[in-house]
Design a protein around this motif. Structure first.
Motif, mmCIF file in Angstrom:
data_model
loop_
_atom_site.group_PDB
_atom_site.id
_atom_site.type_symbol
_atom_site.label_atom_id
_atom_site.label_comp_id
_atom_site.label_asym_id
_atom_site.label_seq_id
_atom_site.Cartn_x
_atom_site.Cartn_y
_atom_site.Cartn_z
ATOM 1 N N GLY A 91 0.802 -1.215 0.000
ATOM 2 C CA GLY A 91 0.000 0.000 0.000
ATOM 3 C C GLY A 91 0.834 1.264 0.000
ATOM 4 N N TYR A 92 1.985 1.229 -0.675
ATOM 5 C CA TYR A 92 2.866 2.402 -0.681
ATOM 6 C C TYR A 92 2.206 3.637 -1.302
ATOM 7 N N GLU A 93 1.197 3.424 -2.126
ATOM 8 C CA GLU A 93 0.542 4.552 -2.786
ATOM 9 C C GLU A 93 -0.479 5.239 -1.876
ATOM 10 N N ILE A 94 -0.676 4.709 -0.669
ATOM 11 C CA ILE A 94 -1.659 5.260 0.268
ATOM 12 C C ILE A 94 -0.940 6.098 1.327
ATOM 13 N N PRO A 95 -1.318 7.352 1.543
ATOM 14 C CA PRO A 95 -0.674 8.174 2.583
ATOM 15 C C PRO A 95 -0.819 7.527 3.955
ATOM 16 N N GLN A 96 0.270 7.568 4.750
ATOM 17 C CA GLN A 96 0.275 6.878 6.047
ATOM 18 C C GLN A 96 0.793 7.773 7.170
ATOM 19 N N GLY A 97 0.705 9.069 6.999
ATOM 20 C CA GLY A 97 1.140 9.956 8.058
ATOM 21 C C GLY A 97 2.530 10.501 7.811
ATOM 22 N N PRO A 98 2.995 11.385 8.689
ATOM 23 C CA PRO A 98 4.299 12.035 8.494
ATOM 24 C C PRO A 98 5.463 11.110 8.834
ATOM 25 N N PRO A 99 6.637 11.357 8.237
ATOM 26 C CA PRO A 99 7.837 10.564 8.565
ATOM 27 C C PRO A 99 8.403 10.977 9.912
ATOM 28 N N ARG A 100 9.224 10.129 10.473
ATOM 29 C CA ARG A 100 9.880 10.450 11.741
ATOM 30 C C ARG A 100 11.131 11.289 11.523
ATOM 31 N N ARG A 101 11.699 11.229 10.308
ATOM 32 C CA ARG A 101 12.926 11.956 10.018
ATOM 33 C C ARG A 101 12.655 13.161 9.139
ATOM 34 N N THR A 102 13.519 14.158 9.272
ATOM 35 C CA THR A 102 13.414 15.346 8.421
ATOM 36 C C THR A 102 13.948 15.024 7.031
ATOM 37 N N ALA A 103 13.697 15.932 6.103
ATOM 38 C CA ALA A 103 14.180 15.741 4.731
ATOM 39 C C ALA A 103 15.701 15.647 4.700
ATOM 40 N N SER A 104 16.388 16.487 5.478
ATOM 41 C CA SER A 104 17.857 16.445 5.469
ATOM 42 C C SER A 104 18.360 15.154 6.087
ATOM 43 N N GLU A 105 17.692 14.661 7.122
ATOM 44 C CA GLU A 105 18.096 13.378 7.729
ATOM 45 C C GLU A 105 17.879 12.225 6.756
ATOM 46 N N LEU A 106 16.778 12.262 6.016
ATOM 47 C CA LEU A 106 16.518 11.217 5.021
ATOM 48 C C LEU A 106 17.550 11.259 3.903
ATOM 49 N N THR A 107 17.895 12.445 3.455
ATOM 50 C CA THR A 107 18.892 12.577 2.389
ATOM 51 C C THR A 107 20.222 11.982 2.819
ATOM 52 N N GLU A 108 20.631 12.281 4.048
ATOM 53 C CA GLU A 108 21.897 11.750 4.550
ATOM 54 C C GLU A 108 21.836 10.233 4.697
ATOM 55 N N ALA A 109 20.730 9.711 5.225
ATOM 56 C CA ALA A 109 20.599 8.271 5.429
ATOM 57 C C ALA A 109 20.580 7.521 4.102
ATOM 58 N N VAL A 110 19.904 8.079 3.108
ATOM 59 C CA VAL A 110 19.872 7.427 1.795
ATOM 60 C C VAL A 110 21.257 7.426 1.165
ATOM 61 N N GLY A 111 21.992 8.526 1.307
ATOM 62 C CA GLY A 111 23.361 8.554 0.796
ATOM 63 C C GLY A 111 24.221 7.476 1.415
ATOM 64 N N THR A 112 24.009 7.215 2.697
ATOM 65 C CA THR A 112 24.777 6.163 3.386
ATOM 66 C C THR A 112 24.445 4.783 2.841
ATOM 67 N N VAL A 113 23.151 4.460 2.675
ATOM 68 C CA VAL A 113 22.806 3.119 2.195
ATOM 69 C C VAL A 113 23.199 2.931 0.736
ATOM 70 N N VAL A 114 23.231 4.014 -0.046
ATOM 71 C CA VAL A 114 23.726 3.904 -1.424
ATOM 72 C C VAL A 114 25.203 3.517 -1.407
ATOM 73 N N ASP A 115 25.985 4.139 -0.520
ATOM 74 C CA ASP A 115 27.397 3.769 -0.383
ATOM 75 C C ASP A 115 27.533 2.312 0.035
ATOM 76 N N TRP A 116 26.692 1.876 0.963
ATOM 77 C CA TRP A 116 26.733 0.473 1.388
ATOM 78 C C TRP A 116 26.390 -0.462 0.232
ATOM 79 N N ARG A 117 25.432 -0.057 -0.602
ATOM 80 C CA ARG A 117 25.080 -0.923 -1.728
ATOM 81 C C ARG A 117 26.239 -1.057 -2.700
ATOM 82 N N LEU A 118 26.884 0.053 -3.016
ATOM 83 C CA LEU A 118 28.030 0.001 -3.925
ATOM 84 C C LEU A 118 29.174 -0.808 -3.321
#
Length: 394
Positions: A91-118
């Motif tokens: 149900g990813y297409e259904i809104p489920q409320g606000p995130p726990r992290r800010t946009a800047s925190e999400l950006t940093e966390a995604v950058g980290t997991v991208v590095d881990w994937r590579l």
């Protein structure tokens, strides 16, 4: 089960710690393991538990299987994460409320997991990505205005990181659902580069189904839709699609089409001049060389000389992402085993493991080569047997 003695494990930890220029005290503090335990483990007086071993490995920025042969902690973490990932994206297409992290925190966390994937750090991805993906989905639904495109780009990158563990560990249905989520996010970015990156990843669906001809047609449509290669990012995006198309054409046993795509990829690789990572995909002259070998192996045993010639002329530098280097050596090992160069094939598999242990352990071709090598007894049969147990080829 590992055949390593506590003394062997301790010696490896000590060597890696010294290479990182860490004291035992600093390692203990960073890993949250007692100083007494670190001392006992390094001198071989204690066999570390899985939890202790993984905590130490995380600080040393290596996979725990490099410290203890046969360590399966990564597999447990990945398989524990897969059901949670499945629930998160339902149900990813259904809104489920606000995130726990800010946009800047999400950006940093995604950058980290991208590095881990590579870097093929799948265990670390497994621990982080379910919660990250949940927040990224919520952020994509709640972001407004100018933030909307950035939010859906974050979501596409998070879904790709999650797909890395799903696909590598054989959860192909979950992988296909994650790629659908990535496509949903990519369409909402309105960014042709994100859409090109999504088409690159979606090839996994066709590879898993062995629907190579359809996969090639999909990639060629994506190449036609990609923006002109007028900048380094646009050249890298188009070049990556050509690399992927060349490999899939090889799986179709269409050497002419594979060579055409390789020619385009080489030209674009020369244009970007050096390796770049564009939206999570590495591209450049070295990546093209890796794919030249991959194409030769995809074409089959009749092209083994072509594969060996690529490896004779060039080897990947340490600066290339670990997963890509590991893939190069696994495919080289396959060609060497076909050519009867069994000692060389075993050395290539060891090089693949040194580059990216988790990637090598889960690669079906690494197991296939080991099955072939174990049919022949050699002077270092004990070493061969240990590796075969580690990779699951027994």
């Amino acid at each position: 089960m590992s055949a390593d003695s506590p003394r062997e494990v301790g010696a490896r930890i000590s060597a890696c710690r010294r290479a990182r220029r860490l004291t035992q005290t600093r390692l203990a503090s960073a890993s949250h393991v007692s100083y007494a335990m670190i001392r006992a483990v390094e001198r071989g007086a204690r066999q570390p538990s899985d939890e202790v071993l993984e905590a130490i490995a995380a600080v040393l920025v290596i996979d725990a299987s490099q410290l203890r042969t046969g360590h399966v902690g990564t597999e447990r973490r990945v398989h524990r994460a897969l059901p949670e990932l499945s629930a998160v994206i339902t149900g990813y297409e259904i809104p489920q409320g606000p995130p726990r992290r800010t946009a800047s925190e999400l950006t940093e966390a995604v950058g980290t997991v991208v590095d881990w994937r590579l870097g093929a750090q799948y265990g670390r991805i497994a621990e982080a990505v379910p919660g990250l993906l949940r927040d990224a989905i919520r952020h994509a639904h709640t972001a407004c205005g100018a933030e909307q495109q950035a939010a859906t780009r974050i979501l596409a990158a998070a879904a790709r990181a999650a797909d890395a563990i799903a696909f590598k560990y054989g959860a192909h249905d979950l992988s296909a659902r994650l790629i659908d989520l990535m496509r949903w996010a990519a369409d909402r970015t309105g960014d042709p580069l994100v859409q090109a990156a999504t088409a690159y990843v979606r090839t996994e669906v066709f590879l898993a189904a062995r629907a190579h001809a359809v996969g090639l047609a999909e990639l060629e449509q994506a190449i036609d839709a990609a923006p002109p290669p007028l900048s380094r990012p646009t050249a890298a995006a188009r070049g990556a699609l050509h690399m992927r198309a060349a490999v899939v054409a090889g799986r179709c046993e269409d050497s002419d089409t594979a060579d055409i795509h390789l020619k385009h990829a080489r030209r674009l690789g020369d244009q970007v001049a050096r390796e770049v990572v564009c939206l999570g995909t590495a591209f450049g002259p070295d990546s093209v060389r890796v794919h030249e070998l991959s194409v030769a192996v995809s074409l089959g045993r009749d092209h083994v000389d072509r594969a060996l010639r690529v490896a004779t002329e060039w080897k990947p530098a340490a600066s290339l992402p670990a997963e890509r280097r590991s893939g190069f050596y696994i495919e080289l090992a396959r060609a060497q085993e076909w050519a009867g160069l069994r000692a060389d094939a075993f050395e290539s598999l060891k090089a693949a493991r040194a580059a990216a242990p988790q990637h090598t352990r889960e690669h079906p071709w690494a197991r296939e080569v080991m099955h072939g090598l174990r049919r022949f007894r050699r002077a270092d049969a004990e070493s061969l047997s240990h590796f075969a147990h580690w990779v699951g080829a027994v």
